[in-house]
Scaffold this active site. Structure first.
Site, PDB file in Angstrom:
ATOM      1  N   CYS A 221     -45.670  10.939  -0.653  1.00 40.73           N
ATOM      2  CA  CYS A 221     -46.421  11.145   0.588  1.00 40.73           C
ATOM      3  C   CYS A 221     -45.376  11.521   1.625  1.00 40.73           C
ATOM      4  CB  CYS A 221     -47.143   9.853   0.981  1.00 40.73           C
ATOM      5  SG  CYS A 221     -47.875   9.902   2.626  1.00 40.73           S
TER       6      CYS A 221
ATOM      7  N   CYS B  47     -49.504   2.209  -1.614  1.00 42.26           N
ATOM      8  CA  CYS B  47     -48.504   3.092  -1.005  1.00 42.26           C
ATOM      9  C   CYS B  47     -47.567   2.195  -0.195  1.00 42.26           C
ATOM     10  CB  CYS B  47     -49.187   4.107  -0.090  1.00 42.26           C
ATOM     11  SG  CYS B  47     -48.014   5.187   0.756  1.00 42.26           S
TER      12      CYS B  47
ATOM     13  N   CYS C 284     -40.376   5.984  17.899  1.00 42.81           N
ATOM     14  CA  CYS C 284     -40.857   4.761  17.240  1.00 42.81           C
ATOM     15  C   CYS C 284     -40.752   3.503  18.098  1.00 42.81           C
ATOM     16  CB  CYS C 284     -40.115   4.554  15.926  1.00 42.81           C
ATOM     17  SG  CYS C 284     -40.798   3.168  14.983  1.00 42.81           S
TER      18      CYS C 284
ATOM     19  N   CYS D 101     -35.055   6.415  15.823  1.00 39.81           N
ATOM     20  CA  CYS D 101     -36.120   7.433  15.849  1.00 39.81           C
ATOM     21  C   CYS D 101     -36.767   7.432  17.247  1.00 39.81           C
ATOM     22  CB  CYS D 101     -37.163   7.134  14.782  1.00 39.81           C
ATOM     23  SG  CYS D 101     -36.402   6.819  13.167  1.00 39.81           S
TER      24      CYS D 101
ATOM     25  N   CYS E   7     -51.685   1.048   2.381  1.00 46.64           N
ATOM     26  CA  CYS E   7     -50.314   1.510   2.638  1.00 46.64           C
ATOM     27  C   CYS E   7     -49.552   0.447   3.439  1.00 46.64           C
ATOM     28  CB  CYS E   7     -50.376   2.822   3.409  1.00 46.64           C
ATOM     29  SG  CYS E   7     -48.751   3.458   3.823  1.00 46.64           S
TER      30      CYS E   7
ATOM     31  N   CYS F 222     -35.991  -2.565  13.938  1.00 43.73           N
ATOM     32  CA  CYS F 222     -35.374  -1.578  13.040  1.00 43.73           C
ATOM     33  C   CYS F 222     -34.121  -0.979  13.689  1.00 43.73           C
ATOM     34  CB  CYS F 222     -36.379  -0.471  12.725  1.00 43.73           C
ATOM     35  SG  CYS F 222     -35.684   0.762  11.609  1.00 43.73           S
TER      36      CYS F 222
ATOM     37  N   ARG G  58     -53.405  14.544   5.465  1.00 42.80           N
ATOM     38  CA  ARG G  58     -53.932  13.353   6.159  1.00 42.80           C
ATOM     39  C   ARG G  58     -53.775  13.460   7.664  1.00 42.80           C
ATOM     40  NH1 ARG G  58     -51.327   9.454   3.543  1.00 42.80           N
ATOM     41  NH2 ARG G  58     -52.901   9.815   1.963  1.00 42.80           N
TER      42      ARG G  58
HETATM   43  N1  SAM Z   1     -39.217   2.756   8.456  1.00 47.34           N
HETATM   44  C1  SAM Z   1     -39.842   3.616   7.555  1.00 47.34           C
HETATM   45  C2  SAM Z   1     -39.493   5.057   7.777  1.00 47.34           C
HETATM   46  O1  SAM Z   1     -39.112   5.423   8.856  1.00 47.34           O
HETATM   47  O2  SAM Z   1     -39.633   5.837   6.828  1.00 47.34           O
HETATM   48  C3  SAM Z   1     -41.353   3.480   7.515  1.00 47.34           C
HETATM   49  C4  SAM Z   1     -42.166   3.283   8.763  1.00 47.34           C
HETATM   50  S1  SAM Z   1     -42.264   4.638   9.896  1.00 47.34           S
HETATM   51  C5  SAM Z   1     -43.068   3.851  11.256  1.00 47.34           C
HETATM   52  C6  SAM Z   1     -43.437   5.781   9.202  1.00 47.34           C
HETATM   53  C7  SAM Z   1     -43.727   7.058   9.955  1.00 47.34           C
HETATM   54  O3  SAM Z   1     -44.605   6.788  11.026  1.00 47.34           O
HETATM   55  C8  SAM Z   1     -42.583   7.794  10.601  1.00 47.34           C
HETATM   56  O4  SAM Z   1     -41.844   8.553   9.694  1.00 47.34           O
HETATM   57  C9  SAM Z   1     -43.300   8.684  11.594  1.00 47.34           C
HETATM   58  O5  SAM Z   1     -43.626   9.918  11.002  1.00 47.34           O
HETATM   59  C10 SAM Z   1     -44.582   7.900  11.895  1.00 47.34           C
HETATM   60  N2  SAM Z   1     -44.576   7.402  13.290  1.00 47.34           N
HETATM   61  C11 SAM Z   1     -43.895   6.332  13.759  1.00 47.34           C
HETATM   62  N3  SAM Z   1     -44.105   6.188  15.084  1.00 47.34           N
HETATM   63  C12 SAM Z   1     -44.938   7.175  15.455  1.00 47.34           C
HETATM   64  C13 SAM Z   1     -45.520   7.573  16.719  1.00 47.34           C
HETATM   65  N4  SAM Z   1     -45.257   6.914  17.849  1.00 47.34           N
HETATM   66  N5  SAM Z   1     -46.337   8.643  16.741  1.00 47.34           N
HETATM   67  C14 SAM Z   1     -46.601   9.324  15.615  1.00 47.34           C
HETATM   68  N6  SAM Z   1     -46.076   9.004  14.399  1.00 47.34           N
HETATM   69  C15 SAM Z   1     -45.255   7.958  14.329  1.00 47.34           C
HETATM   70  C1  DTB Z   2     -47.415   8.271   8.545  1.00 48.99           C
HETATM   71  O1  DTB Z   2     -47.036   9.450   8.452  1.00 48.99           O
HETATM   72  N1  DTB Z   2     -48.111   7.787   9.582  1.00 48.99           N
HETATM   73  C2  DTB Z   2     -48.328   6.375   9.435  1.00 48.99           C
HETATM   74  C3  DTB Z   2     -47.796   6.101   7.999  1.00 48.99           C
HETATM   75  N2  DTB Z   2     -47.198   7.337   7.645  1.00 48.99           N
HETATM   76  C4  DTB Z   2     -46.940   4.947   7.718  1.00 48.99           C
HETATM   77  C5  DTB Z   2     -47.690   5.570  10.512  1.00 48.99           C
HETATM   78  C6  DTB Z   2     -48.124   5.963  11.884  1.00 48.99           C
HETATM   79  C7  DTB Z   2     -47.478   5.046  12.839  1.00 48.99           C
HETATM   80  C8  DTB Z   2     -47.913   5.287  14.238  1.00 48.99           C
HETATM   81  C9  DTB Z   2     -47.192   4.450  15.219  1.00 48.99           C
HETATM   82  C10 DTB Z   2     -47.395   2.983  15.114  1.00 48.99           C
HETATM   83  O2  DTB Z   2     -48.525   2.513  14.885  1.00 48.99           O
HETATM   84  O3  DTB Z   2     -46.415   2.258  15.312  1.00 48.99           O
HETATM   85 FE1  SF4 Z   3     -37.252   2.377  11.837  1.00 48.24          FE
HETATM   86 FE2  SF4 Z   3     -39.338   3.317  13.151  1.00 48.24          FE
HETATM   87 FE3  SF4 Z   3     -37.411   4.966  12.380  1.00 48.24          FE
HETATM   88 FE4  SF4 Z   3     -39.022   3.837  10.517  1.00 48.24          FE
HETATM   89  S1  SF4 Z   3     -39.632   5.296  12.108  1.00 48.24           S
HETATM   90  S2  SF4 Z   3     -36.801   4.057  10.438  1.00 48.24           S
HETATM   91  S3  SF4 Z   3     -39.404   1.862  11.504  1.00 48.24           S
HETATM   92  S4  SF4 Z   3     -37.200   3.299  13.874  1.00 48.24           S
END
Ligand code: SAM
Ligand code: DTB
Ligand code: SF4
Length: 364
Positions: free
Chosen positions: A184, A124, A56, A53, A93, A49, A260
């Site tokens: 959500c 979702c 992530c 973030c 989801c 991606c 959640r």
């Molecule tokens: N790329 C899309 C976006 O950013 O909206 C969807 C996927 S993203 C992984 C969905 C959510 O997962 C993020 O907005 C964040 O709140 C959560 N998330 C991702 N990595 C995480 C982590 N290491 N710990 C906790 N929450 C995480």
């Molecule tokens: C949300 O708020 N938490 C979920 C879902 N929406 C998509 C994702 C959590 C991701 C946690 C880190 C990972 O597994 O990469």
């Molecule tokens: Fe990309 Fe992860 Fe950010 Fe979603 S949370 S936009 S997957 S870097």
């Protein structure tokens, strides 16, 4: 939505047992307490991606060694959805590591939404930013929910993500609402934010023109190679009691939303999770894996449910049953301008009064 930051800060400041008691009261007035919704996650497009973030594992800016994969085939997604259904999940989801949905992928993700729904699961998706047209196409395919998190307070946002703005998140939420898809939206705690940021985060959610139907509260999962994972390596960034307070304040300020318990549950004690359920959390992600990181797992959850006397939610959600989403074209909400996220007008909310009446008055 009438909540001010000062009112939300006052909720966070309540004595812990008083706060949890009030949250439990709001929970019981609006939900079947004792029932917890089960949702399953699948990463349909992993890694690579372009966004930065800081939390992530899937960002190209992170050094996690995660291999970027292509969008999964619809059939493989359907296999995973069937397994989730067999394991008792109510909602499936699908997440993609994209900054935004590209039109070239629209047909495939619409097919996923349509066919997963045809299995009898709620659908979702979380695919990054959407245009209004894309949101309408997903709605036509039968998508029930779209996950798009604001993640933290407007003030802290720039310290976590620099490749997009808080406003851009609100734009997509607006498109999702206008298309009639349920929202959500939540975020992450334990990213080095202050209490005031947690207040600002909940305030931004609770003052959206309509409360999100689902509010995921994630605790940061520190992943080695990400900015935040390396910064907080081995340091617990959120105290359990402060996490429960955040859940309780979300419950009080958004009475009918599903709150959640999301990422971070794997490293939470049973007692902390039990306190979260008491404080109004009523939905979890099940299974061994979230998107890329481990989750508590079905056996541990079954044992926890047994110990706590919790049951999987079988019925509908209050916000969907009693107040359907706006119809196509109704938009962001008539006469409801975007919230002033810095609003601090002095109108003490009834839920703050010691008599404790009126917890529902901020309901959408
Ligand atoms: N790329 C899309 C976006 O950013 O909206 C969807 C996927 S993203 C992984 C969905 C959510 O997962 C993020 O907005 C964040 O709140 C959560 N998330 C991702 N990595 C995480 C982590 N290491 N710990 C906790 N929450 C995480
Ligand atoms: C949300 O708020 N938490 C979920 C879902 N929406 C998509 C994702 C959590 C991701 C946690 C880190 C990972 O597994 O990469
Ligand atoms: Fe990309 Fe992860 Fe950010 Fe979603 S949370 S936009 S997957 S870097």
């Amino acid at each position: 939505m009438s909540w001010t930051r000062a009112e939300i800060a006052a909720l966070f400041d309540l004595p812990f047992t008083e706060l949890v008691f009030r949250a439990a009261e709001v929970h019981r007035s609006n939900h079947a307490a004792g029932q917890v919704q089960l949702c399953t996650l699948l990463s349909v497009k992993t890694g690579g991606c372009p966004e930065d973030c800081g939390y992530c594992a899937q960002s190209v800016h992170a050094k996690t060694g995660l291999k970027a994969e292509k969008l999964m085939d619809v059939d493989a997604v359907l296999d995973a959805a069937r397994q989730a259904k067999a394991a008792g999940s109510q909602r499936f989801c699908m997440g993609a590591a994209w900054r935004e949905l590209k039109d070239r992928d629209l047909d495939d993700v619409c097919a996923m939404a349509r066919e997963v729904k045809a299995l009898g699961l709620e659908t979702c998706m979380t695919l990054g930013m959407l245009t209004g047209e894309q949101a309408r196409a997903l709605a036509d395919a039968g998508l029930d929910y779209y996950n798009h998190n604001i993640d933290t307070s407007p003030e802290h946002y720039g310290a976590i993500i620099t490749t997009r703005t808080f406003e851009e998140r609100l734009d997509t939420l607006e498109h999702v609402r206008a298309a009639g898809i349920a929202v959500c939206c939540g975020g992450i705690v334990g990213m080095g934010e202050t209490r005031d940021d947690r207040v600002g985060f909940i305030h931004a959610l609770a003052t959206l023109p309509r409360h999100p139907e689902s509010v995921p509260i994630n605790a940061l999962v520190p992943v080695k190679g990400t900015v935040l994972g390396d910064m907080f390596d081995g340091v617990k960034m959120i105290d359990d009691i402060e996490f429960v307070r955040t859940v309780a304040v979300a419950r009080i300020t958004m009475p009918r939303s599903m709150v959640r318990l999301s990422a971070g549950r794997e490293s939470m004690s049973e007692s902390t999770q039990a306190l979260c359920f008491l404080a109004g959390a009523n939905s979890i992600f099940t299974g061994d894996k979230l998107l890329t990181t481990p989750n508590a797992g079905d056996d541990a959850d079954a044992a926890l449910f047994e110990k706590l006397g919790l049951r999987p939610l079988t019925g509908g959600e209050p916000m969907r049953a009693k107040s359907p989403s706006p119809q196509r074209g109704e938009g962001w909400g008539e006469g409801a301008p975007r919230s002033n996220v810095h609003s601090d007008a002095a109108h003490p909310h009834p839920a703050l009064s010691l008599e404790g009446e009126g917890e529902d008055s901020a309901a959408p």
